[in-house]
Design a protein around this motif. Sequence first.
Motif, PDB file in Angstrom:
ATOM      1  N   LEU A 151       1.008  -1.511  -0.176  1.00 46.36           N
ATOM      2  CA  LEU A 151       0.022  -0.114  -0.175  1.00 46.36           C
ATOM      3  C   LEU A 151       0.756   0.952  -0.363  1.00 46.36           C
ATOM      4  O   LEU A 151       0.770   2.459  -0.664  1.00 46.36           O
ATOM      5  CB  LEU A 151      -1.172  -0.321   0.987  1.00 46.36           C
ATOM      6  CG  LEU A 151      -1.859   1.017   1.281  1.00 46.36           C
ATOM      7  CD1 LEU A 151      -3.123   0.980  -0.009  1.00 46.36           C
ATOM      8  CD2 LEU A 151      -2.917   0.883   2.610  1.00 46.36           C
ATOM      9  N   ASP A 152       2.558   1.087   0.732  1.00 47.10           N
ATOM     10  CA  ASP A 152       3.132   2.349   0.814  1.00 47.10           C
ATOM     11  C   ASP A 152       3.985   2.634  -0.565  1.00 47.10           C
ATOM     12  O   ASP A 152       3.706   4.195  -0.723  1.00 47.10           O
ATOM     13  CB  ASP A 152       4.133   2.073   1.827  1.00 47.10           C
ATOM     14  CG  ASP A 152       4.268   3.318   1.496  1.00 47.10           C
ATOM     15  OD1 ASP A 152       5.445   3.618   1.543  1.00 47.10           O
ATOM     16  OD2 ASP A 152       4.589   3.441   2.998  1.00 47.10           O
ATOM     17  N   ILE A 153       4.015   1.258  -0.939  1.00 44.93           N
ATOM     18  CA  ILE A 153       4.416   1.232  -2.258  1.00 44.93           C
ATOM     19  C   ILE A 153       3.031   1.927  -4.058  1.00 44.93           C
ATOM     20  O   ILE A 153       4.071   3.269  -3.925  1.00 44.93           O
ATOM     21  CB  ILE A 153       5.106   0.188  -2.871  1.00 44.93           C
ATOM     22  CG1 ILE A 153       6.155  -0.195  -2.308  1.00 44.93           C
ATOM     23  CG2 ILE A 153       5.065   0.613  -4.136  1.00 44.93           C
ATOM     24  CD1 ILE A 153       6.756  -1.483  -2.545  1.00 44.93           C
ATOM     25  N   ALA A 154       2.320   2.029  -3.571  1.00 45.51           N
ATOM     26  CA  ALA A 154       1.262   2.377  -3.834  1.00 45.51           C
ATOM     27  C   ALA A 154       0.637   3.610  -3.914  1.00 45.51           C
ATOM     28  O   ALA A 154       0.379   4.325  -4.844  1.00 45.51           O
ATOM     29  CB  ALA A 154      -0.234   1.446  -4.004  1.00 45.51           C
ATOM     30  N   MET A 155       1.245   3.525  -2.273  1.00 49.22           N
ATOM     31  CA  MET A 155       0.241   5.466  -2.832  1.00 49.22           C
ATOM     32  C   MET A 155       1.736   6.656  -2.862  1.00 49.22           C
ATOM     33  O   MET A 155       1.373   7.405  -3.205  1.00 49.22           O
ATOM     34  CB  MET A 155       0.211   5.759  -1.182  1.00 49.22           C
ATOM     35  CG  MET A 155      -0.932   4.875  -0.851  1.00 49.22           C
ATOM     36  SD  MET A 155      -1.522   4.925   1.026  1.00 49.22           S
ATOM     37  CE  MET A 155      -1.772   7.075   1.169  1.00 49.22           C
ATOM     38  N   TYR A 156       3.036   6.330  -2.459  1.00 48.64           N
ATOM     39  CA  TYR A 156       4.073   6.693  -3.165  1.00 48.64           C
ATOM     40  C   TYR A 156       4.605   6.644  -4.394  1.00 48.64           C
ATOM     41  O   TYR A 156       5.562   7.734  -4.634  1.00 48.64           O
ATOM     42  CB  TYR A 156       4.837   6.944  -1.970  1.00 48.64           C
ATOM     43  CG  TYR A 156       4.311   7.474  -0.752  1.00 48.64           C
ATOM     44  CD1 TYR A 156       4.022   8.681  -0.243  1.00 48.64           C
ATOM     45  CD2 TYR A 156       3.276   6.388   0.806  1.00 48.64           C
ATOM     46  CE1 TYR A 156       3.244   9.433   0.724  1.00 48.64           C
ATOM     47  CE2 TYR A 156       3.335   7.019   1.513  1.00 48.64           C
ATOM     48  CZ  TYR A 156       3.131   8.463   1.895  1.00 48.64           C
ATOM     49  OH  TYR A 156       2.196   8.660   3.011  1.00 48.64           O
ATOM     50  N   SER A 157       4.753   5.743  -5.168  1.00 50.12           N
ATOM     51  CA  SER A 157       5.199   5.688  -6.421  1.00 50.12           C
ATOM     52  C   SER A 157       4.796   6.303  -7.317  1.00 50.12           C
ATOM     53  O   SER A 157       3.188   6.655  -7.092  1.00 50.12           O
ATOM     54  CB  SER A 157       5.933   4.123  -6.276  1.00 50.12           C
ATOM     55  OG  SER A 157       4.531   3.244  -6.779  1.00 50.12           O
ATOM     56  N   THR A 158       5.055   6.441  -8.454  1.00 50.11           N
ATOM     57  CA  THR A 158       4.826   6.976  -9.530  1.00 50.11           C
ATOM     58  C   THR A 158       4.846   6.389 -10.874  1.00 50.11           C
ATOM     59  O   THR A 158       5.822   4.777 -10.770  1.00 50.11           O
ATOM     60  CB  THR A 158       4.540   8.717  -9.977  1.00 50.11           C
ATOM     61  OG1 THR A 158       6.247   8.267  -9.660  1.00 50.11           O
ATOM     62  CG2 THR A 158       4.518   9.236  -8.628  1.00 50.11           C
ATOM     63  N   ASP A 159       4.644   6.716 -12.013  1.00 51.46           N
ATOM     64  CA  ASP A 159       5.093   5.866 -13.288  1.00 51.46           C
ATOM     65  C   ASP A 159       6.768   5.883 -13.296  1.00 51.46           C
ATOM     66  O   ASP A 159       7.205   5.232 -14.187  1.00 51.46           O
ATOM     67  CB  ASP A 159       4.651   6.005 -14.733  1.00 51.46           C
ATOM     68  CG  ASP A 159       3.123   5.912 -14.331  1.00 51.46           C
ATOM     69  OD1 ASP A 159       3.143   5.084 -13.995  1.00 51.46           O
ATOM     70  OD2 ASP A 159       2.249   6.852 -15.240  1.00 51.46           O
ATOM     71  N   THR A 160       7.444   7.551 -12.615  1.00 48.16           N
ATOM     72  CA  THR A 160       8.864   7.416 -12.831  1.00 48.16           C
ATOM     73  C   THR A 160       9.434   7.649 -11.449  1.00 48.16           C
ATOM     74  O   THR A 160      11.052   7.835 -11.492  1.00 48.16           O
ATOM     75  CB  THR A 160       8.758   9.005 -13.312  1.00 48.16           C
ATOM     76  OG1 THR A 160       8.374  10.636 -12.960  1.00 48.16           O
ATOM     77  CG2 THR A 160       8.397   8.916 -14.915  1.00 48.16           C
TER      78      THR A 160
END
Length: 156
Positions: free
Chosen positions: A15-24
């Motif tokens: 969930l943390d990765i999903a919330m804080y990562s972007t395509d770049t």
Amino acid sequence: MKLSTKGRYGLRAVLDIAMYSTDTEAVALSSIAERQSISMGYLEQLIGKLKRAEIVKSIRGAQGGYILARPAEEISVGDILRAMEGDLSPVDCTEANGTGNCAGSGQCVTKFVWKRISDSINAAVDSIMLSQLVEEGKSIQEGKEKREVDLPKCGG
């Protein structure tokens, strides 16, 4: 059924990765560990399982870290929990989870209870998508920020 810390922390990490990562932009393990209060060593173990399950993937380099391996709309809570915990059946009854033949299955009435519970658990966790949790998390964060702004200052 009770989930272990692997399941609970694994879900929090994804969930943390999903919330804080972007395509770049990938998310560094150290950032996840800090935000989620998970030790780096344990988080590395969890991420290894999530990579093998193709839920997250690593990005190398100076701006490296982790991103989702597929869109959040395509990852269910069930996918994550099974990657971390294995089978989610409440009992090890091979008849109930459809993985074998039990010597006492002809006389066993309780296998129907375990099968129904197992099916309900799987249906529930498979119906919750990571994207829904991301939206809920953003809503909670926005509400928290709004409350902090709206709070009157003490003594003033």
